[in-house]
Enzyme design. Structure first.
Site, PDB file in Angstrom:
ATOM      1  N   ASP A 136       0.862  -1.183   0.000  1.00 47.35           N
ATOM      2  CA  ASP A 136       0.000   0.000   0.000  1.00 47.35           C
ATOM      3  C   ASP A 136       0.901   1.237   0.000  1.00 47.35           C
ATOM      4  O   ASP A 136       1.569   1.529   0.986  1.00 47.35           O
ATOM      5  CB  ASP A 136      -0.874  -0.047   1.267  1.00 47.35           C
ATOM      6  CG  ASP A 136      -1.832   1.130   1.352  1.00 47.35           C
ATOM      7  OD1 ASP A 136      -1.671   2.094   0.584  1.00 47.35           O
ATOM      8  OD2 ASP A 136      -2.745   1.055   2.194  1.00 47.35           O
ATOM      9  N   HIS A 137       0.905   1.949  -1.089  1.00 46.04           N
ATOM     10  CA  HIS A 137       1.860   3.047  -1.199  1.00 46.04           C
ATOM     11  C   HIS A 137       1.484   4.254  -0.353  1.00 46.04           C
ATOM     12  O   HIS A 137       2.241   5.210  -0.238  1.00 46.04           O
ATOM     13  CB  HIS A 137       2.044   3.460  -2.669  1.00 46.04           C
ATOM     14  CG  HIS A 137       3.383   4.092  -2.938  1.00 46.04           C
ATOM     15  ND1 HIS A 137       3.784   5.270  -2.349  1.00 46.04           N
ATOM     16  CD2 HIS A 137       4.429   3.688  -3.712  1.00 46.04           C
ATOM     17  CE1 HIS A 137       4.994   5.582  -2.765  1.00 46.04           C
ATOM     18  NE2 HIS A 137       5.420   4.645  -3.577  1.00 46.04           N
TER      19      HIS A 137
END
Lengths: 538, 571
Positions: free
Chosen positions: A510-511
């Site tokens: 999850d950036h």
């Protein structure tokens, strides 16, 4: 679609209410995002008589709200005394709060309990034409739990009663109209009359207009043209009592559900599947899809979230509804689309790991345990990769390192969790894993044994897959996809060739919380641990 | 007939209308509205009976059985008797009467054509209690929320259908043998065969294919009970369309069962079936479920027992036709509107339980031999259970108790009626106050009641010109209930504020069936609220719910000035 301001009522515990003490003061529908509610609403301004009606099968029951001006400079506080919204199920799409200057307000069916979907008017304490002052009881409403007095939030005149005594209305539906002054009574009455029959005694659950789903498009069972499984003459829908209850609760249009029960009847499981629910009681867990299952290729159409654009089924095809586990997978997969992910791959030399594996295999240690242990040890050094982003605004650092491992089981997918994988030694971990797999096969996993993961591991190496790409399960920060370890010719810095076992690992993260450098550093650590595999046994 | 499971019902002209279970509804004669339990005045008829009874009993003692003497003189009463009392039917009513008769020194025989114990023990309240005990425990174990609140952890609860069925069957056998033994031990003759009245004070009995025996008795009590009532158009096959008789054997647990009738029987079975995993659809002819209950109790019961469970319902409809499952088709139920008679709906379910009430079992009783005609199957009786003939006259020495007279179709009511009859034939006039007879429904939680419902009390009050007071207490305030984490419940008292008389008590909550007796005893003994409120209850117990109830009633000062009716004696 504008918001509703000016819900004029809130309930008060009535002497008669025996079984339920309401924790909610309900009032402000303006912030209520019950999706069914908005489907029916159309707004009009009293001045312009402008009706904007939605194309809904319930047009005749359309509720007209009286938010007058559309100017958006809000004077909300004046209209909305501080009210707790605790029980309001809002999974809201952001919306503007509009000012209401109307002197005509609607009285809505309040949600008296978290499970209430509709209420019955026991009696009107006030009659049409009565002058109401703030705090006075206006109507007695029977919910699924109790009878409660509902009192007005505003001074005014009860201009019209829309839903009579003994009738039932959905939560959020208008049951009466409140005018501020006598001059507006006629106008208010006209409004009330224009939606004659807004009360829907024993109204069937609203037919969903697909656009208005409350959650990011759960796989509502699409109104599949003539389900081939039910080939009966009379097209009467037969649903069991609990199925009907569930359908109402989850707002599933029962007519659109294909029954899989005996005699083609609709069972509670069918409704749960249609609502994209996984029945917690059955210990079927949240599942993570990291692989496409070869089984059941015919399921694709049913999972589509855009029913309108569905091509007609190819003649001869069969429609097989999802099992509950498959529904859960589907739901999670669709949910995962809301997370911005990226991937980083890394080649890892596994000669040391393979050697260790050969050594500890007789002691019952599996490759899964080795990999989980290695990942856990790496995570301990990179806590951010073990964190998650729950609200889009913060990091949630998990105190435990719980490695979920994806397992294909009985046509489904489940992720038993090795809790505290960094703390347990390899042998305990292996033993634990064995237990979990047995439990999963017997469908006896407890919820925390499949949904407490903080990091997921998926290994398709045993199939000979050299690399693949996993989908990040909702609620976690990263997932590692492990390919097969294969002898590879490598050249060292001096130009000497040698053959080493290499496997490709690919992490999806999850950036919002985990950046490229974080992941790269984590993978480097992981690689070091695997290359010095002896440390795993410490 | 038996406690609770089966309520006052009649053989209906229309399907379910008689599924009313309130005790008071079953009482039609105003004379029964008296509130004193015991009546000592002698009335004309009974006077005659008494004067002779002692003598006859004495003379009959000396005689051995003289069957032949009476056999040839049908139609005229025999001069001497084989027994003082013969009871036809060995159900709970007959058993209660027999035991009391022995206590009073009567030579007693009981005739039973089937098994001792009757409906209650074999096909009613007793086995159903076994099933309900199971359902109660299942419910607890399945209620994760409840268990968690108590700090308990239970993994998935399951059951073995045959094991549950065996439990019910074993319980029935055990109670049946207890009943049989208790009568044998006391010297009650158990005569096997179907009893038929052949003339005044004369009964024949015998098994099919065997010669009949004729016996004479000074007094005869008819206690033949009832059978499940099945409305026309309903085909009972015993497998998929069943009555309570079949359901109690629990030969299957269908996925989806329709229950026709939402009285006690239907409600109790819905509790059992939903606990075992079935889904239930109620079909009720009246406009609301649980028609016989006090409306407030009914409403609460519906919230707790119906709405949150896997139950739906159709009210205001008759099931005109029910076809059992066959040829690969499910059970099909055709519904019509109860008022307009127009077809309303068709249901397809896995099974249907017919719980539309019970019909008296009085065929072949030989009533024509004493000039008695049944009314819709019920034997007409006066308030002393004396049988009334076609001319409206009392038939001497013939009584009818229990479901067969239809006054109040409860096992313990039958037994009380039998005891009342024995009192009368042994020289003490007695009229049973049916308003003091409690009733209970053993759902989880239980429902119990005695006396009038609020609407009935208000109607009576209007007629007789008194005021009605209503007091209520909640189980939520009771320590013991909260300790059990079972705070859901209500007790309701309907009373006269002017004199403190208890008109009715209704309880919905944990162990309601056991709690009602304080109220029913008070009604039977004529105890007033101002007296009973000083009675002490152990703390903490559920009985404090009633203690609170009595204490919260507001009896007017005028009534209080009388002081306690019966001053306790210090010892």
């Amino acid at each position: 679609m504008q918001t509703q301001l000016g819900s004029a009522v809130f309930p008060r515990l009535l002497r008669r209410s025996l079984s339920y003490i309401p924790s909610i003061l309900y009032s402000l529908h303006s912030l209520l995002n019950l999706f069914h509610f908005f489907r029916f609403l159309s707004n009009s301004s009293p001045q312009s008589q402008k009706h904007k009606e939605m194309a809904s099968p319930f047009l005749s029951n359309t509720i007209i709200s009286f938010s007058s001006s559309l100017s958006s400079s809000s004077s909300l506080p004046r209209l909305a005394p501080s009210i707790p919204f605790s029980a309001i199920r809002s999974k809201s799409t952001p919306r503007r709060i509009l000012t209401v200057r109307s002197k005509i307000r609607e009285i809505f069916m309040p949600a008296l309990s978290s499970t209430m979907t509709e209420g019955k008017i026991v009696s009107w304490v006030k009659s049409e034409g009565d002058v109401l002052s703030k705090g006075e009881s206006v109507v007695v409403v029977e919910s699924d739990k109790a009878d409660m007095d509902v009192e007005t939030f505003y001074d005014g005149i009860l201009a019209a009663i829309v839903v009579g005594e003994g009738e039932t209305a959905l939560v959020g539906a208008a049951i009466g109209v409140l005018a501020e002054t006598e001059d507006e009574i006629a106008e208010a009455k006209a409004k009330a009359a224009s939606k004659s029959g807004a009360s829907t005694p024993s109204a069937p659950p609203p037919a969903p207009t697909p656009a208005a789903a409350s959650t990011p498009a759960p796989p509502k069972s699409t109104p599949a043209p003539a389900a081939p499984t039910v080939a009966e003459g009379p097209t009467k829908t037969v649903a069991t009592p609990y199925a009907k209850k569930l359908a109402k609760q989850h707002k599933v249009d029962i007519e659109s559900v294909v029954g899989t029960g005996p005699y083609g009847r609709i069972t509670p499981e069918d409704i749960e599947a249609a609502a994209g629910l996984s029945p917690s009681k059955k210990n079927v867990g949240l599942a993570v899809v990291v692989e496409t299952k070869p089984a059941a290729p015919a399921k694709a159409p049913a999972a589509s979230a855009a029913p309108s654009s569905l091509p007609p089924p190819v003649p001869g095809s069969t429609v097989v509804p999802f099992t509950t586990m498959q529904s859960a997978v589907s739901k999670n997969m669709v949910e995962s689309l809301s997370v911005p992910t990226f991937r980083v791959g890394y080649p890892v030399t596994t000669d040391a790991l393979d050697a260790l594996y050969e050594k500890v295999k007789p002691k019952g240690v599996t490759m899964t345990a080795l990999l989980a242990k290695a990942a856990a040890m790496a995570l301990a050094q990179h806590p951010v990769v073990n964190s998650s982003c729950k609200d889009g605004k913060s990091f949630t650092y998990n105190s435990n390192i719980n490695i979920a491992v994806a397992v294909a089981i009985n046509g489904g997918l489940i992720t038993p969790v090795l809790q505290d994988a960094d703390k347990l030694d390899l042998y305990l971990l292996s033993q634990k894993w064995k237990e979990l797999v047995e439990k999963a096969r017997a469908k006896q996993l407890q919820p925390q044994e499949y949904n407490s993961g903080t990091f997921t591991l998926s290994n398709l190496g045993m199939f000979g897959v050299d690399r693949f790409d996993a989908i990040l399960p909702p609620g976690q920060g990263a997932i590692m996809a492990v390919g097969a370890s294969k002898p590879t010719v490598v050249a060292d810095a001096d130009g000497f060739f040698s053959v080493k076992n290499k496997m490709l690992v690919n992490v999806t993260a999850d950036h919002r919380i985990i950046y490229g450098a974080d992941l790269a550093a984590f993978l480097q650590t992981f690689s070091k641990i695997v290359e010095n595999a002896e440390s795993l046994t410490l | 007939m038996h406690s609770i499971c089966f309520q006052a019902t009649g053989v209906p002209r229309s399907n379910y209308i008689f599924d009313s279970c309130s005790p008071a509804l079953a009482i039609s004669k105003p004379i029964n509205l008296r509130f004193c339990g015991l009546r000592k005045e002698a009335f004309g008829f009974s006077g005659l009976t008494h004067s002779s009874s002692g003598r006859v009993r004495f003379s009959s003692r000396g005689h051995s059985k003289k069957v032949s003497a009476s056999a040839e003189s049908n139609g005229s009463p025999p001069k001497s008797f084989d027994y003082d009392l013969i009871i036809i039917g060995a159900g709970v009513g007959g058993h209660g009467a027999a035991l009391h008769a022995v206590e009073k020194g009567l030579k007693t025989a009981i005739i039973e054509g089937d098994v001792v114990g009757g409906t209650c023990v074999n096909r009613g309240c007793v086995p159903s209690k076994a099933l309900l005990a199971v359902s109660g425990k299942m419910r607890e174990l399945q209620s994760e929320h409840h268990m968690k609140a108590l700090g308990l952890q239970v993994s998935a609860a399951g059951y073995d259908r045959q094991g549950v069925a065996d439990h019910a069957n074993n319980l029935a056998s055990k109670i049946r043998s207890n009943l049989t033994n208790s009568m044998k031990a006391l010297g009650v003759d158990i005569l096997t065969g179907v009893g038929t009245i052949v003339g005044p004070q004369k009964v024949k009995y015998g098994k099919v294919g065997f010669p009949d025996n004729i016996v004479t008795a000074k007094n005869i009590i008819i206690a033949t009970g009832s059978v499940p009532f099945v409305p026309k158009g309903i085909e009972v096959d015993g497998k998929t369309v069943i009555t309570s008789d079949h359901a109690l054997k629990l030969e299957s647990v269908p996925d989806w069962i329709a229950i026709v009738g939402s009285g006690y029987i239907g409600l109790e079975f819905s509790d059992v079936y939903t606990a075992l995993g079935s889904e239930v659809t109620f079909i009720e002819a009246l406009d609301q479920l649980m028609p016989g209950f006090d409306p407030e109790i009914g409403k609460l019961a519906q919230r707790v027992l119906i709405n949150p469970r896997k139950i739906d319902y159709h009210t205001g409809v008759f099931a005109t036709k029910i076809t059992p499952a066959k040829d690969g088709k499910p059970v099909i139920i055709e519904l019509i509107d109860a008022k307009t008679k127009e077809p309303k709906d068709t249901l397809e379910v896995d099974a249907a339980l017919i719980a539309t009430g019970r019909a008296p079992f009085t065929n072949g009783l030989g009533l024509e031999n004493v000039n008695v005609v049944t009314q819709r199957g019920f034997v007409p009786v006066d308030e002393r259970m004396r049988v009334i003939d076609t001319n409206g006259n009392l038939v001497p020495h013939l009584y009818c108790i229990g479901d067969a007279n239809g006054k109040m179709m409860l096992a313990h009511a039958a037994s009380a009626q039998g005891i009342s009859v024995v009192e009368q034939v042994t020289g003490r006039d007695h009229v049973l106050n049916h308003l003091s007879i409690p009733a209970a429904c053993f759902t989880h939680p239980e429902i119990s009641m005695v006396g009038l419902t609020e609407p009935q009390a208000r109607e009576k009050a209007q007629k007789e010109g008194f005021e009605v007071g209503v007091a209520k207490t909640s189980f939520k305030a009771n320590t013991k209930a909260l300790a059990e984490n079972e705070g859901e419940g209500l007790a309701k008292l309907i009373y006269r504020p002017d004199n403190g008389e208890i008109l009715g008590v209704h309880i919905f909550g944990l162990h309601a069936a056991d709690l009602i007796h304080e109220a029913s005893n008070a009604i039977a003994l004529g105890t007033r609220i101002q007296d009973i409120k000083f009675a002490v209850h152990a703390h903490p117990t559920l009985s404090e719910v009633l203690d609170e109830l009595f204490k919260s009633a507001k009896v007017k000062a005028a009534a209080l000035s009388h002081g306690p009716v019966s001053e306790p004696v210090a010892v």
